[in-house]
Scaffold this active site. Structure first.
Site, mmCIF file in Angstrom:
data_model
loop_
_atom_site.group_PDB
_atom_site.id
_atom_site.type_symbol
_atom_site.label_atom_id
_atom_site.label_comp_id
_atom_site.label_asym_id
_atom_site.label_seq_id
_atom_site.Cartn_x
_atom_site.Cartn_y
_atom_site.Cartn_z
ATOM 1 N N GLU A 220 0.832 -1.195 0.000
ATOM 2 C CA GLU A 220 0.000 0.000 0.000
ATOM 3 C C GLU A 220 0.871 1.252 0.000
ATOM 4 O O GLU A 220 1.948 1.255 0.591
ATOM 5 C CB GLU A 220 -0.904 -0.006 1.245
ATOM 6 N N GLU A 328 -9.841 5.735 2.893
ATOM 7 C CA GLU A 328 -10.209 4.926 4.057
ATOM 8 C C GLU A 328 -10.159 5.807 5.294
ATOM 9 O O GLU A 328 -9.273 6.659 5.421
ATOM 10 C CB GLU A 328 -9.242 3.747 4.219
#
Length: 413
Positions: A220, A328
Site C-alpha cells: 500500500e 479509508e
C-alpha cells in the site's frame, strides 16, 4: 534585605530539590522494564546518522547510510545485495504530461516535503524520520508501534457488515479477475480533519494477493493523516505492507525490516508540502508500484524510492489478483453513531474539481510490462451518505474518480 536573601535562598533550594526529584523519577522510569524496552526499541529504529535535519514541523530527519537502514535487521536481508535501480520501468510510464509530482490548474509546481526547507541528505544515505519516545508511548505497545489492525475493503463480499468490521470505512475503485503486475495513480493531496486521535484518514492504492482471510498479501502507498502514529495532523507520505493480513508481518514506512529504500530525497512518513486548497490550487502526487523481480515504488516522475523484496510475500511473489484505489477512515464512535473524520477533502464527489478529492490516470501493469487503463472498474463504499465515490473517463484524465465526504452529517447520523 537579609530577609529577602533568605527567602531567595529558600526558593532556590526548593527548586533544586524539585529538579532532583524530577531527575530521579526520569532515571527510575528509564531503569524500569517498560523504560528499558522503549529505549531498546528506539535504538533499533533510530540508526546512527551521517547528518540530521530539523524540519519546520518538528520532525527530525536522520540521513542514515543506505546499508544501515532498518530493512537489514531482517534475517533474510543480512547478506542482501542492494539493487540501486530497477532493470526496467513499465512502458508508457508518463504518456500524459499531467502526471507530475506536483501541479495545479495554472501549471506545474514542485511538490516537496516539509523538511526540504532546511536541507537535503547526501548521496549514499537515506532520509529516515526519527522516532521519538512520545511516538512509542502513543502506541498500545512498543511491539505494535508502526502496525495497524484493519480489514482491506473487499467489494466482492456479500455481507456489508463484514466490510466495515473494526470501524473502517472506504470509498474505492477496484479491478479484479486478472493477474496484475503493478498499478499507478495521480492523487491530489488534502489535509482532512480528524475527530479523535485514534482515528485516521488516508488515500492510497492497494496491491493485493491471496484471499481476504489470514493469508492476505498487501502493498500500500499514498498519503495519510494519523495523529496516533505521528503525533500531529499533518498530511504525510506513507507505505505499508503485510504478508499475513496485518497479523505479525509488515509495518508503516520503514518502521520494521522489509522495504529497502534507495533514494536520498524523499522520506517515508514525512509531511507533504504544499497541499490542495478548497476552491483553490490543487496539488498532486503520482505513485507507481510495479513488479520487476521485486516490487518497486516510484514517487513522481523521477524518484524511485526503493523496493519490497519478493521473498517477503507468498501470493505477491508472482503477481497481484486485485488492485484498489481510494480512501479509508477509521470510525471509532460507538453505538452506531458516526465520526466526523473527513475522507479526502471532506466534500462529496459531486462537488467536482477544486472541491472534491480525486484519483486520475489510474492504470495497471499487465504481464507485458505495459501500463494501461484498467478494464471493468468497479466502485464500492459501505455508506454512501457518509463517504461516496463516482468514477468516469475522459481524454485528459483517463480513468478517474472523485471520492470522499465529511463523515457525520444530517444523512449520516
Amino acid at each position: 534585605m537579609a530577609k529577602a536573601r533568605c527567602g531567595g535562598a529558600a526558593a532556590w533550594a526548593v527548586a533544586v530539590a524539585a529538579a532532583w526529584v524530577l531527575l530521579a523519577a526520569v532515571a527510575a522510569e528509564a531503569r524500569s522494564p517498560a523504560g528499558r524496552k522503549v529505549h531498546r526499541h528506539l535504538k533499533r529504529l533510530n540508526k546512527p546518522a551521517v547528518k540530521s535535519i530539523e524540519s519546520p514541523d518538528g520532525d527530525i530527519i536522520d540521513c542514515v547510510h543506505i546499508s544501515h537502514q532498518p530493512a537489514f535487521d531482517h534475517p533474510l536481508l543480512k547478506n542482501h545485495t542492494i539493487q540501486f535501480r530497477p532493470a526496467y520501468h513499465p512502458e508508457g510510464l508518463y504518456d500524459d504530461a499531467k502526471s507530475s509530482i506536483g501541479s495545479n490548474n495554472a501549471g506545474e509546481k514542485p511538490m516537496l516535503q516539509m523538511w526540504h526547507r532546511n536541507g537535503r541528505c547526501p548521496e549514499g544515505t537515506v532520509p529516515i524520520r526519527r522516532t521519538k519516545k512520545d511516538d512509542l508511548l502513543r502506541a498500545s505497545s512498543a511491539r505494535r508501534y508502526g502496525r495497524k489492525r484493519h480489514t482491506v475493503p473487499n467489494p466482492l463480499s456479500v455481507d456489508p457488515n463484514m466490510l466495515s468490521e473494526g470501524g473502517h470505512q472506504h470509498a474505492i475503485a477496484y479491478v479484479e479477475g486478472d493477474k496484475y503486475y503493478g498499478a499507478k495513480a495521480t492523487i491530489n493531496v488534502w489535509e482532512p480533519k480528524i475527530q479523535q486521535a485514534n482515528e485516521f484518514s488516508l488515500s492510497q492504492l492497494w496491491i493485493l494477493g491471496g484471499s481476504f482471510g489470514e493469508d492476505l498479501n498487501s502493498i500500500e502507498a499514498g498519503w495519510q493523516v494519523s495523529p496516533d502514529l505521528y503525533g500531529d495532523n499533518n498530511t504525510r507520505l506513507f507505505t505499508y505492507w503485510t504478508s499475513d493480513a496485518y497479523q505479525a508481518t509488515g509495518c508503516y514506512n520503514i518502521l520494521c525490516s522489509g522495504f529497502i529504500q534507495i533514494n536520498s530525497e524523499i522520506a517515508m512518513g514525512a509531511s507533504i508540502f504544499p497541499i490542495s486548497n478548497y476552491a483553490g490550487s490543487q496539488y498532486d502526487i503520482s505513485i507507481l508500484i510495479w513488479k520487476e523481480g521485486n516490487w518497486w515504488m516510484q514517487f513522481g516522475k523521477e524518484y524511485v524510492l526503493g523496493y519490497w523484496p519478493s521473498f517477503l510475500f507468498s501470493y505477491l511473489a508472482d503477481s497481484a489478483s486485485m488492485i484498489e484505489w481510494g480512501g479509508e477512515v477509521v470510525n471509532s464512535e460507538p453505538d452506531g453513531t458516526h465520526t466526523s473524520t473527513q475522507m479526502g477533502s471532506g466534500h462529496f464527489p459531486e462537488e467536482g474539481f477544486g472541491k472534491a478529492s480525486y484519483f486520475k490516470n489510474i492504470q495497471v501493469v499487465d504481464s507485458s510490462n505495459q501500463l494501461s487503463a484498467p478494464k471493468g472498474v468497479g466502485t464500492f463504499t459501505e455508506q454512501s451518505n457518509c463517504y461516496d465515490v463516482q468514477n468516469g473517463n475522459n481524454g485528459d484524465w483517463g480513468t478517474y474518480f472523485y471520492y470522499g465526504g465529511p463523515g457525520k452529517n444530517s444523512n449520516c447520523p
